[in-house]
Write a protein that holds these residues in place. Structure first.
Motif, PDB file in Angstrom:
ATOM      1  N   ARG A 129       0.867  -1.182   0.000  1.00 24.59           N
ATOM      2  CA  ARG A 129       0.000   0.000   0.000  1.00 24.59           C
ATOM      3  C   ARG A 129       0.904   1.232   0.000  1.00 24.59           C
ATOM      4  N   ASP A 131       0.703   4.922   0.225  1.00 26.70           N
ATOM      5  CA  ASP A 131      -0.161   6.065   0.521  1.00 26.70           C
ATOM      6  C   ASP A 131       0.453   7.382   0.075  1.00 26.70           C
ATOM      7  N   GLU A 132       1.772   7.418  -0.036  1.00 28.62           N
ATOM      8  CA  GLU A 132       2.456   8.612  -0.525  1.00 28.62           C
ATOM      9  C   GLU A 132       3.488   8.180  -1.558  1.00 28.62           C
ATOM     10  N   VAL A 133       3.258   8.555  -2.796  1.00 29.87           N
ATOM     11  CA  VAL A 133       4.195   8.216  -3.870  1.00 29.87           C
ATOM     12  C   VAL A 133       5.405   9.136  -3.761  1.00 29.87           C
ATOM     13  N   PRO A 213      -3.524   7.061  -8.203  1.00 32.79           N
ATOM     14  CA  PRO A 213      -3.729   5.959  -7.260  1.00 32.79           C
ATOM     15  C   PRO A 213      -5.142   5.398  -7.346  1.00 32.79           C
ATOM     16  N   ASN A 216      -7.357   1.397  -3.436  1.00 33.70           N
ATOM     17  CA  ASN A 216      -6.926   1.709  -2.069  1.00 33.70           C
ATOM     18  C   ASN A 216      -5.408   1.780  -1.971  1.00 33.70           C
ATOM     19  N   ASN A 217      -4.836   2.464  -2.975  1.00 31.64           N
ATOM     20  CA  ASN A 217      -3.397   2.752  -3.034  1.00 31.64           C
ATOM     21  C   ASN A 217      -2.536   1.506  -3.215  1.00 31.64           C
ATOM     22  N   ARG A 218      -3.106   0.502  -3.907  1.00 38.26           N
ATOM     23  CA  ARG A 218      -2.320  -0.670  -4.292  1.00 38.26           C
ATOM     24  C   ARG A 218      -2.232  -0.842  -5.812  1.00 38.26           C
ATOM     25  N   PHE A 220      -1.889   1.544  -9.450  1.00 35.86           N
ATOM     26  CA  PHE A 220      -1.558   2.890  -9.903  1.00 35.86           C
ATOM     27  C   PHE A 220      -1.559   2.927 -11.425  1.00 35.86           C
ATOM     28  N   SER A 249       1.620  -2.119  -9.794  1.00 32.48           N
ATOM     29  CA  SER A 249       1.601  -2.342  -8.352  1.00 32.48           C
ATOM     30  C   SER A 249       3.026  -2.553  -7.890  1.00 32.48           C
TER      31      SER A 249
END
Length: 259
Positions: A129, A131-133, A213, A216-218, A220, A249
């Protein structure tokens, strides 16, 4: 386990819509053109609880209010003999608009449904996961795009196909196709495209890419900043362009193409 197919259908009168399942976009109609649409999509269905979300806004510039504000979206679980759309079972999920409230825009409808999934667990379900790229992630994703673009430009299947291994396998599972046959069909497709005398790739500008994203942020989506697909060919002899969307991913620190 019996084969199951998940049918999504939307009926409306000119709304701009985006449909997500488990937070992954599976249909988008910003111009409000596809007003009575039904399609099968098994690719992001998971075992257990699933979430379907429909975002609705006004289409047009300036935005126009449809004369008829009613809209419905349904999810059906079908067996192979129900794919003709006749004698449909009760829907797993039903979204209706505007319902009992005065409509306001943009609007979002959400429903949940449970599935005893016939599919293996998808790669992206166990991905990191993010959450911040971070800047390193952006560079790594751009490197994947450059590698894909180079393999396509050079017509090099040995470089191209390993990138598509997860995608190829999971699409085969999603639609009950033998993975080996799917891989062979894909090779034949690329050979045909590469043999087109007009084949060539449009330039890739890695500075003009954005990462969207989903899942659920998995999951992209890597695309151009204007929303266009990142990898596209020049026009082929048949009058169309070949394009390759890039869904990624991250697992074990590595970004992989998953769709």
């Amino acid at each position: 386990m019996a084969q199951k197919y998940y049918r999504f259908s939307i009926v409306h009168h000119g709304f701009s819509i985006e449909l997500r399942v488990n937070d992954v976009v599976i249909d988008s109609d910003p111009a409000g053109m596809f007003r009575n649409r039904a399609f099968i999509n098994n690719l992001f269905i998971v075992n257990g609880k699933n979430t379907v979300t429909l975002s609705i806004s006004l289409a047009g510039d300036p935005p126009q209010m449809p004369a008829d504000l009613t809209l419905s979206c349904m999810v059906h679980e079908l067996t192979e003999d129900q794919l003709d759309g006749k004698n449909l079972p009760p829907p797993l999920a039903l979204l209706e608009f505007p319902g009992k409230e005065v409509p306001s825009f943009p609007a979002t409808l959400t429903a949940e449904f449970d599935v005893d999934s016939p599919f293996d667990r998808w790669f992206w379900e166990d991905a990191e996961r993010v959450d911040e790229v971070m800047p390193d992630d952006v560079v790594a994703c751009a490197d994947v795009a450059k590698s894909l673009h180079g393999a396509l430009e050079q017509k090099d299947l040995q470089k191209l196909l390993p990138h598509l291994e997860i995608k190829t396998k999971e699409i085969a599972h999603a639609f009950y196709i033998d993975p080996t046959q799917r891989a062979q069909d894909q090779q034949e497709f690329f050979k045909e495209v590469f043999n087109d005398p007009q084949f060539g790739m449009e330039p890739l500008n890695t500075e003009d890419l954005e990462i969207v994203p989903m899942g659920n942020n998995r999951v992209f989506l890597l695309r151009k900043s204007d929303g266009a697909i990142a990898l596209e060919s020049k026009e082929l002899s048949a009058g169309y362009c070949f394009s390759l969307p890039i869904y990624l991913s991250k697992a074990n620190g590595e970004w992989r193409v998953i769709r």
